[in-house]
Design an enzyme around this catalytic site. Structure first.
Site, PDB file in Angstrom:
ATOM      1  N   HIS A   1      -3.631  -5.634   1.186  1.00 22.42           N
ATOM      2  CA  HIS A   1      -3.408  -5.936   2.600  1.00 22.42           C
ATOM      3  C   HIS A   1      -3.841  -7.379   2.874  1.00 22.42           C
ATOM      4  O   HIS A   1      -4.818  -7.866   2.300  1.00 22.42           O
ATOM      5  CB  HIS A   1      -4.232  -5.001   3.487  1.00 22.42           C
ATOM      6  CG  HIS A   1      -3.794  -3.576   3.454  1.00 22.42           C
ATOM      7  ND1 HIS A   1      -2.677  -3.128   4.112  1.00 22.42           N
ATOM      8  CD2 HIS A   1      -4.336  -2.490   2.848  1.00 22.42           C
ATOM      9  CE1 HIS A   1      -2.544  -1.826   3.921  1.00 22.42           C
ATOM     10  NE2 HIS A   1      -3.535  -1.411   3.142  1.00 22.42           N
TER      11      HIS A   1
ATOM     12  N   CYS B   1       0.835  -1.207   0.000  1.00 23.58           N
ATOM     13  CA  CYS B   1       0.000   0.000   0.000  1.00 23.58           C
ATOM     14  C   CYS B   1       0.869   1.255   0.000  1.00 23.58           C
ATOM     15  O   CYS B   1       1.554   1.537  -0.978  1.00 23.58           O
ATOM     16  CB  CYS B   1      -0.969  -0.036   1.183  1.00 23.58           C
ATOM     17  SG  CYS B   1      -2.360   1.112   1.000  1.00 23.58           S
TER      18      CYS B   1
END
Length: 513
Positions: free
Chosen positions: A444, A333
């Site tokens: 994630h 991310c």
């Protein structure tokens, strides 16, 4: 009147979230349909529901303990700090705005009715509700607008259990002081005390237990021992307290995660930490990267601020040196964005643009719209370097980010997304450099996918001159379920659960009169 109980604490990080998960597991084991609830959560660890809504990870793992799907109603307000005094406010799973602490405190009364409606909507679908407070109910400067401790207990009309952490010291003073600062009607809600994280001989505690009960008039329902179990932490306090330091297991592989000042979703790496051949550590100094077989740059709630910190701390230069030495680097991310050549902002900080670390040929432009989605993906059929064994492996997780990343000529996609929130998709995720030793992804929970994780670790083992690990693929989902069962069994052993049932039922009867 719905059967319910609320767990509050004498302070932050006393173990409320874990004990709520344990109670959810116990009630579910006993045949009750149970759900967790926390009206307001302040944490950078968040996850995404099947509907693409963002909520705190603590309520997600509590829902897992209860054997139900996470529902954003379990955490209607999520505060994600962006600095020491400001936070992004997420209401019912969607970004509402950014507020400073004073403005938010003034705004809380407007949330009270909505929180009550959300709670009662959720409670109508379950047999038992287990509520969690935040911080301490004795924060007298915040009492007049409280929506998460005694204010929430009043909305739900819930009996309260007070949890105190003996490991930090001063446990009896914490219990007595907390109860002394409550209003009489608030103290009347407190039906029991649980002392948590005890190490030692319980016989030495008995006289103190008797005295605190006599002084407060509140019974101690149990003393929980210190448990070495693998459960997710609600926020970064665990990192600050050194819970995730060097892990010594006689391991073959050393993985270093950079502990950014605004690190988000560090639970992404729990599945790595429990692998049988991995030692995982969080580092914040350049020298601590030495000896790592893999370096991970995690997500961040303040990407540009943390990128500046990397430069100023010397970690950026150390990352460059480790890369030159051939050490693989993975960015997740915000960490993925930092690995690129450039980040164009205008949204997060007001800075027009900032040079990235330049380890991946990608460029990111921030956008106003926040991406929140569950994803399923498949690694590309051909991948270079340490990802060779991962080619074609399925992965799954969730995305939470603001911005889009464009790949340059020297980067290839990491994976193709097959589904977003259950709908077919075909977009690419992430990037890999041509040498296959720098990888970025927006997913994630990537390492929770057991076959992918094992293939990556075995490629790292081969790089280190070690044979592949030939044991069974570690199933992290099954591992978490075992941890919930261990927690519930310990709570049944050390807490008077039959008495807790009587407290809940007696309170329900009193309210019904």
């Amino acid at each position: 009147m719905k059967r319910c109980v609320m767990v509050q604490g004498t302070a932050s990080d006393v173990g409320k979230s874990v004990l709520v998960a344990g109670l959810c597991r116990i009630f579910a084991q006993d045949g009750h349909r149970c759900a967790p609830f926390k009206s307001q959560n302040m944490a950078l660890n968040s996850g995404i529901t099947a509907n693409g809504e963002e909520m705190g990870r603590a309520q997600i793992f509590q829902a897992e303990a209860a054997g139900i799907e996470p529902d954003v109603r379990m955490n209607p307000v999520l505060l994600k700090p962006t600095s020491d005094s400001k936070a992004q406010v997420v209401l019912m799973g969607k970004v509402a705005c950014n507020m400073d602490a004073v403005t938010y405190h003034q705004y809380k009364p407007q949330l009270q009715q909505q929180i009550g409606e959300v709670y009662h909507s959720l409670a109508s679908e379950y047999d038992v509700m287990v509520l969690e407070g935040a911080g301490s109910p004795a924060e007298i400067n915040l009492r007049d607008r409280d929506i998460v401790n005694m204010g929430m207990a009043a909305i739900a009309n819930a009996p309260v259990l007070l949890v105190a952490d003996i490991d930090r010291g001063g446990v009896f003073a914490a219990i007595y002081g907390t109860l002394a600062l409550l209003h009489p009607e608030e103290k009347a809600r407190v039906k029991g005390v649980i002392i948590n994280k005890f190490r030692g001989d319980i016989s030495l505690l008995q006289s103190g237990l008797a005295q605190i009960e006599a002084l407060t008039g509140v019974p101690v329902l149990g003393v929980m021992p210190w448990l070495n179990i693998d459960l997710e932490d609600e926020d970064g306090v665990a990192l600050q307290n050194g819970k995730y330091g060097q892990v010594a297991r006689g391991d073959a592989l050393e993985i270093a995660v950079i502990q950014l000042p605004h690190i988000a979703n560090f639970t992404d790496f729990n599945a790595l930490a429990v692998q049988p051949d991995v030692g995982l550590r969080y580092v914040s100094h350049p020298a601590a990267l030495a000896g790592a077989d893999l370096i991970i740059l995690p997500g961040s709630k303040n990407t540009l601020g943390d990128l500046q910190w990397l430069q100023q701390s010397g970690l950026a230069a150390s990352l460059q040196a480790q890369h030159q030495a051939g050490v693989p680097i993975v960015g997740i991310c915000g960490g993925y964005q930092m690995l690129g050549k450039q980040i164009i902002d205008g949204v997060e900080s007001g800075v027009a643009q900032m040079a990235g670390l330049g380890l991946l040929d990608v460029e990111t432009q921030f956008a106003q719209q926040k991406v929140t989605t569950q994803v399923a993906a498949t690694c590309q059929p051909v991948l270079p370097g340490i990802l060779a064994g991962c080619a074609g492996q399925p992965v799954a997780g969730y995305e939470i980010h603001m911005g889009a990343t464009r790949l340059g000529a020297e980067a290839v996609p990491f994976a193709r997304v097959t589904e977003r929130n259950g709908e077919p998709d075909g977009a690419f995720d992430g990037a890999v450099n041509r040498a296959g030793n720098v990888i970025g992804s927006y997913i994630h929970g990537l390492f929770d996918s057991g076959p992918f994780c094992r293939a990556l670790l075995n490629d790292l083992r081969l790089r280190k001159g070690l044979p592949p690990y030939d044991g069974p693929v570690f199933n992290y989902a099954d591992h978490k379920q075992r941890q919930f069962d261990i927690l519930a069994a310990s709570m049944r052993e050390h807490i008077d659960i039959p008495r807790l049932y009587r407290i809940i039922d007696q309170h329900q009867q009193e309210v019904a009169k």
